[in-house]
Every structure is written in C-alpha cells, then in structure tokens.
Motif scaffolding. Structure first.
Motif, PDB file in Angstrom:
ATOM      1  N   TYR A  39      -5.059  -1.886   2.266  1.00 10.67           N
ATOM      2  CA  TYR A  39      -5.592  -0.668   2.861  1.00 10.67           C
ATOM      3  C   TYR A  39      -6.599  -0.973   3.965  1.00 10.67           C
ATOM      4  O   TYR A  39      -7.111  -2.078   4.081  1.00 10.67           O
ATOM      5  CB  TYR A  39      -6.214   0.202   1.772  1.00 10.67           C
TER       6      TYR A  39
ATOM      7  N   GLY B  79      -2.879   6.305  -0.589  1.00 12.56           N
ATOM      8  CA  GLY B  79      -4.008   5.470  -0.947  1.00 12.56           C
ATOM      9  C   GLY B  79      -4.037   5.167  -2.436  1.00 12.56           C
ATOM     10  O   GLY B  79      -3.135   5.526  -3.192  1.00 12.56           O
ATOM     11  N   LYS B  80      -5.086   4.492  -2.861  1.00  9.39           N
ATOM     12  CA  LYS B  80      -5.247   4.091  -4.254  1.00  9.39           C
ATOM     13  C   LYS B  80      -6.560   4.638  -4.774  1.00  9.39           C
ATOM     14  O   LYS B  80      -7.624   4.419  -4.176  1.00  9.39           O
ATOM     15  CB  LYS B  80      -5.243   2.563  -4.350  1.00  9.39           C
TER      16      LYS B  80
ATOM     17  N   ARG C 239     -11.336   6.613  -2.960  1.00  5.26           N
ATOM     18  CA  ARG C 239      -9.988   6.088  -2.865  1.00  5.26           C
ATOM     19  C   ARG C 239      -9.803   5.364  -1.540  1.00  5.26           C
ATOM     20  O   ARG C 239     -10.579   5.552  -0.600  1.00  5.26           O
ATOM     21  CB  ARG C 239      -8.942   7.208  -3.008  1.00  5.26           C
ATOM     22  N   THR C 240      -8.795   4.536  -1.478  1.00  2.00           N
ATOM     23  CA  THR C 240      -8.484   3.828  -0.247  1.00  2.00           C
ATOM     24  C   THR C 240      -7.586   4.674   0.648  1.00  2.00           C
ATOM     25  O   THR C 240      -7.013   5.665   0.215  1.00  2.00           O
ATOM     26  CB  THR C 240      -7.765   2.509  -0.562  1.00  2.00           C
TER      27      THR C 240
ATOM     28  N   GLU D 104     -10.498  -6.260  -7.702  1.00  2.97           N
ATOM     29  CA  GLU D 104      -9.701  -5.096  -7.323  1.00  2.97           C
ATOM     30  C   GLU D 104      -9.071  -5.405  -5.975  1.00  2.97           C
ATOM     31  O   GLU D 104      -9.759  -5.482  -4.958  1.00  2.97           O
ATOM     32  CB  GLU D 104     -10.594  -3.864  -7.216  1.00  2.97           C
ATOM     33  N   ASP D 105      -7.774  -5.639  -5.959  1.00  2.00           N
ATOM     34  CA  ASP D 105      -7.086  -6.025  -4.724  1.00  2.00           C
ATOM     35  C   ASP D 105      -6.775  -4.778  -3.906  1.00  2.00           C
ATOM     36  O   ASP D 105      -5.877  -4.010  -4.223  1.00  2.00           O
ATOM     37  CB  ASP D 105      -5.796  -6.778  -5.048  1.00  2.00           C
ATOM     38  N   LEU D 106      -7.542  -4.588  -2.843  1.00  2.00           N
ATOM     39  CA  LEU D 106      -7.357  -3.449  -1.954  1.00  2.00           C
ATOM     40  C   LEU D 106      -6.975  -3.911  -0.551  1.00  2.00           C
ATOM     41  O   LEU D 106      -7.176  -3.200   0.428  1.00  2.00           O
ATOM     42  CB  LEU D 106      -8.646  -2.616  -1.909  1.00  2.00           C
ATOM     43  N   SER D 107      -6.433  -5.112  -0.454  1.00  2.00           N
ATOM     44  CA  SER D 107      -6.149  -5.713   0.848  1.00  2.00           C
ATOM     45  C   SER D 107      -5.079  -4.962   1.625  1.00  2.00           C
ATOM     46  O   SER D 107      -4.974  -5.120   2.845  1.00  2.00           O
ATOM     47  CB  SER D 107      -5.713  -7.171   0.664  1.00  2.00           C
TER      48      SER D 107
ATOM     49  N   PHE E   7     -11.891   3.184   2.951  1.00  2.00           N
ATOM     50  CA  PHE E   7     -12.083   4.002   1.762  1.00  2.00           C
ATOM     51  C   PHE E   7     -12.397   5.436   2.143  1.00  2.00           C
ATOM     52  O   PHE E   7     -13.020   5.700   3.167  1.00  2.00           O
ATOM     53  CB  PHE E   7     -13.253   3.480   0.924  1.00  2.00           C
TER      54      PHE E   7
ATOM     55  N   GLY F 287       0.797  -1.217   0.000  1.00  2.00           N
ATOM     56  CA  GLY F 287       0.000   0.000   0.000  1.00  2.00           C
ATOM     57  C   GLY F 287       0.829   1.267   0.000  1.00  2.00           C
ATOM     58  O   GLY F 287       1.993   1.288   0.405  1.00  2.00           O
TER      59      GLY F 287
ATOM     60  N   VAL G 104      -9.739   4.616  -6.674  1.00  2.19           N
ATOM     61  CA  VAL G 104     -10.626   3.599  -7.220  1.00  2.19           C
ATOM     62  C   VAL G 104     -11.560   4.195  -8.270  1.00  2.19           C
ATOM     63  O   VAL G 104     -11.846   3.577  -9.289  1.00  2.19           O
ATOM     64  CB  VAL G 104     -11.435   2.937  -6.085  1.00  2.19           C
TER      65      VAL G 104
END
Length: 574
Positions: free
Chosen positions: A339, A262-263, A410-411, A334-337, A342, A258, A265
């Motif tokens: 974070y 953040g990412k 976003r994450t 969608e790999d958000l593991s 959101f 991460g 989305v």
C-alpha cells in the motif's frame, strides 16, 4: 509497520514527544498521507534522538471485553506549590515500560541517555520510504509468459517467475532467473514467503491443449493452432487450472499486491472490525504527571457504531506535558508494503496533529512524520503533538483534558490506481452458452467447449474470481495466438464478440503496458490484429514498425463490459 501511537504535548516542555505511527486520511474530510509525503525524522526533547523509544508493533486482532478497558485514574501525587511540581507516580512508570514488553537493557538505556546529554548528533539525510516492487510472472515458460519476462527485463524491472519445472525454466529463462517453483493447482506449494516483495502479477498460466495424435518435432501443429488439428486437454483439467488454480494464485498474492479497498489495521468499518492492544505512554516516563487511556465506545463512531476513544489530561507540571497511546510489540510485523499510505477516520477538535510511521523495532529509531490540522467536530484525519516535524512548537496546544474518537485506520492505494493483476484469458469465454449464437462461425474452442472439459466455462469462472477479489486488475482476452512478430495494427473490443488472430509477442507487450496504465484498470477486453488468418504477418528487420502507445487503446475501454451481460438471463450449466 512496527508501532502505533497518539500524542498530545505541552509547548514549553522539553520532554520527548511520542506520536501516532500511522499515515492518515479521512475519506471525505482531511487528506491522505503517503510514503512520499512523510519526512524522516526523530522525536527529540530537544536532543537529536528520542530518550524513550519503545519497541512497538501493530497487533493482531485482540478482542477485549468491555471490563478490560480501564477508566482515567486520579493523580495520586500531591501538588507542590514551589516550581509547579507534583508527586511522580513511579509505579505507573514501571507499568508503562513493562506493558511494552519491558525496557531495553540497562547498558543500552544508559548509552542512549549519555548520547543525548552529550549534545546533538549530525542529522541523517532525508530518504524516501522504499516503494519498489517485483513483478511476478506466472506461467513464465509458456509462449506468452516467457515473452513477458523478456519485455520486463528489457525495461530493467525486477522479475520473479512462478514455474512448475525448474530445469525447463533455467533452460528457457537463464540460470540467474528469480524462481518460485510451485503449482497453482496445489495451494501448499504457494508459500506466502515466496511472494514477499511482489507488487504486480502477470498471469499467463493456461490449461494445456494439444493434438490427440501428437505434434511434429518443430511443433508445427502448436504454431498453427487448434483450428488445424483435433485437440485434447493435456495434464490438469480446466477446472483445476483455470478455476481452482486461479483461486489459489489470488490467495497467494493478494497480501503482496494489495486490495483496492485497502487493509483494515484498526477500527470498525462496515461489517469488518479489528482491535489492537493499546497502552498509554505518557510523560510519566520523564517525571511528568499527564495521563491518558484508550477504550472502546460502542456508540462513539461516526454513524452510531463503535469507535476507539483516546482521552486523558495533559499537565505541564514537572516540566512535562505529553500523553500518548501505542500498541504493544507485535512478534510478526504487519506487512503493509503493498500500500501507499494510511487512512485514519477520526473526529477532529480544531488542533494540529502529527503522524509518525516507524518501520523498525529498534529502541532508538527513525520515525517518518507528517503534520496536519483538524476541523472541530468533523470526522477527519489527525495526530496531535507539541513538536512539528521540523522541531517547532505546535501553535494549537491547549493544556487540560482532551478526547479523540478513532473510527478506523486502514491502508490505501494512491490514485491513479493501476492494475496489480494482469491476466491473459481468452476471447470466446462467454460464447458457448450464449443464446442465438451460430457455433459454426465460432472458433474451435467455442464449438468444442464441452469436449475440452468446459475449458472456456472455467476460464470465465476464473475471470470472475479476479473481478471479485478486490485486487485492481486487467483481463486481456486475446483471439487465436500466433508465433508472428508484434507490430500489426490492432483492434481492441469489449463484449466478447470478435474473432481473429494476435501475436503472442504483442500480447506480452500489452500486458506489461497495462501494468502502468490507469485506463486499463478493472477493464476486460478482447484484442486481435487487423491481419486476416489467410495472410501471414512479417516484419522487415531493417524497417521495424514503430512502438505502440497502448494507452491510445486503453482509453477507449469502458467499465463493466465483459460479455456476461447476455448470459445473466441464461443460466450456465457445468
């Protein structure tokens, strides 16, 4: 993450509520929603599970021209005075189902319906979303790396190791070690699937320096350090290991560990943008006539930039009363593991909203929910539905038209942020080109930087890649490493000025402690023992030194001090 949907619902309706499957926050207004604040539950009508649960998944970037955004349509059905009924648009019902990759099989659909009509089923126990993660140790067969593995194992933490030689790794770390066989100098050997589940990294990879004339069978020269023999680079060059290898490793793990920022989305933020393929999922699936859509307003954002607009009209006719939008199925999750939740930057309207996160593609699945209120006219976080997570009615529901600007989704990483990438570097990396430095008083690596392939110069360039990566980090710069036991008193410093020695075992303990300390986050520091080179350090097994609280040292560290401050006025030539 599997799906995303907004919803608005009538408090008197008994139809299912379909919701925004995201956790949300406003950076300045509202609040964040993390895994710990989400409560598992199912959307109901008022049965135990939702009648319609479309297989939804986040979409990759889908650039849609303005002409593809469809406007709100007028209702085609006729209003019927008796019982408040209106004509039902069967065509829109079919379009809704097939937009989301089609309905489930008829057998599954009927089975789900019978289950709901037969009465409520026992509620499922509450369980938190999994936030566990693996610590990756790169360079795990080296002097520091294998000690790091030992420390993590003693703490009962899951460990995965990145090594080049599988046979050597099995011999040193045991036959059951969780191995990635790869070479950081070769990006093709660092496949993304190898790092699934990795949440933190300790990097102990280093270019190999050895004696020109060879070592003794018991590695006496290695134990003494290069101060006592004429050194040379063994194997790959410092540029390949310390710089190119660092870049390859960062690229391989940053999706798992991460980024501090953040990412993104969905949405438009700064110079970044990402669009998703949204579709309406309204009460037409239950016979209602409410209708919604989603489009991009080029000037609808907080600062005059673009924003997504969820808008429509909610009607209670036909015992309906909800509208929603969702993304289509996404073939790759969608790999958000990495974070913890959101952030949604939205413009509120004074109503109460619900946020749903789903982690399964199944037709009839659990949703993780949270509820929050909005302030009219302010950019913040929101989700809107009739039902709250406990099944009670939404007291802020108002029938009629609505419009909801969505700037970004976003994450985020929760505070306090701790390092996700701990790197074992080296003291002295800024000294070879430091003006006015007396090299005769510096360690051999500083004096021999050029002869050793600019080893310290490339170590510093590798550090810079970490600092620029956006990954929360900690850079540990040990002075000369020894085989002595841990336990001596320590000196932590910044600015790259100290010389001395430090135990490899102590460095391993410091690295593992840094993973858990917010005080070590985004810090660069040097460390040495108070024991001089001329005096060996030993430990009495019957009376070992007490365990250190490394936070005492970490708390003294300051941001932005690397030793490069002096070099900024002097270009470094390679």
């Amino acid at each position: 993450m599997e799906c995303c949907c907004f919803s608005y619902k009538n408090p008197s309706s008994s139809s299912p509520s379909t919701l925004l499957n995201f956790q949300g926050v406003s950076p300045s207004v509202g609040r964040r929603f993390s895994k710990s604040t989400l409560h598992p539950g199912v959307l109901s009508f008022p049965l135990s599970k939702p009648f319609l649960q479309i297989n939804d998944r986040f979409q990759p970037f889908v650039k849609q021209p303005s002409s593809s955004y469809f406007p709100l349509r007028t209702y085609k059905g006729h209003i019927i005075a008796e019982a408040g009924k209106q004509g039902w648009d069967f065509g829109r019902f079919l379009k809704t189902l097939y937009f989301f990759n089609g309905p489930p099989s008829p057998a599954k659909f009927i089975e789900s319906l019978i289950e709901k009509l037969s009465g409520p089923s026992p509620s499922e126990p509450v369980k938190a979303m999994d936030a566990s993660g693996i610590t990756l140790v790169a360079g795990a067969t080296g002097g520091v790396g294998r000690r790091v593995v030992d420390v993590l194992r003693k703490k009962g933490l899951p460990v995965r190791v990145l090594v080049r030689n599988e046979e050597k790794a099995r011999r040193l770390l045991g036959p059951d070690a969780d191995l990635i066989v790869g070479d950081i100098t070769k990006a093709s050997t660092l496949m993304p699937e190898y790092f699934k589940g990795v949440k933190q990294v300790i990097n102990a990879v280093s270019v190999i320096v050895g004696p020109k004339e060879g070592d003794t069978p018991d590695r006496a020269k290695y134990s003494q350090g290069i101060k006592f023999f004429e050194p040379e680079i063994k194997g790959d060059s410092p540029e390949m290991v310390e710089y190119i290898g660092m870049r390859n490793l960062i690229n391989a793990v940053k999706g798992s560990v991460g980024l501090r920022s953040g990412k993104l989305v969905f949405g438009f933020q700064d110079d970044s943008s990402r669009e998703l393929a949204w579709g309406a999922l309204d009460d037409v699936v239950m016979g209602g006539v409410s209708e919604s859509t989603f489009l991009i307003d080029p000037k609808g954002g907080e600062n005059g930039g673009p924003a997504g607009i969820f808008r429509g009209v909610v009607s209670t006719a036909n015992n309906g009363g909800f509208t929603s939008i969702r993304t289509k199925n996404f073939s790759v999750p969608e790999d958000l593991s990495a974070y913890d939740g959101f952030e949604l930057r939205l413009k509120g309207d004074g109503r109460r909203y619900k946020l749903i996160v789903r982690t399964s593609r199944e037709w009839d699945t659990v949703g993780y929910t949270t509820i929050f209120d909005t302030v009219e006219g302010q950019w913040q976080s929101l989700m809107f539905s009739k039902f709250e997570s406990d099944g009670k009615l939404n007291p802020t529901f108002v029938e009629g038209s609505f419009q909801l600007p969505i700037s970004s989704i976003r994450t985020y990483l929760k505070d306090p942020i701790t390092p996700r990438f701990v790197h074992v570097g080296s003291a002295g990396v800024t000294r070879p080109d430091r003006p006015g430095l007396d090299l005769s008083k510096q360690p051999p690596a500083v004096r021999l930087n050029k002869e050793l392939g600019f080893i310290l110069t490339f170590k510093l360039k590798g550090e810079d890649l970490i600092r620029e990566s956006g990954i929360p980090y900690s850079i540990v710069r040990p002075c000369a490493l020894t085989e002595e036991p841990a336990g001596a008193d320590l000196i932590f410093d910044q600015g790259d000025n100290i010389t001395g020695k430090i135990s490899r075992e102590e460095i391993a303990l410091i690295c593992v402690a840094a993973l858990e300390s917010p005080y070590a986050c985004d810090k660069t520091f040097e460390v040495k023992s108070v024991i001089p080179f001329s005096q060996p350090f030993t430990v009495d097994p019957e009376n070992p030194p007490p365990e250190k609280d490394y936070n005492v040292y970490f708390k003294t560290l300051k941001d932005g001090i690397t030793g490069k401050e002096i070099l900024e006025q002097t270009p470094v030539a390679v």
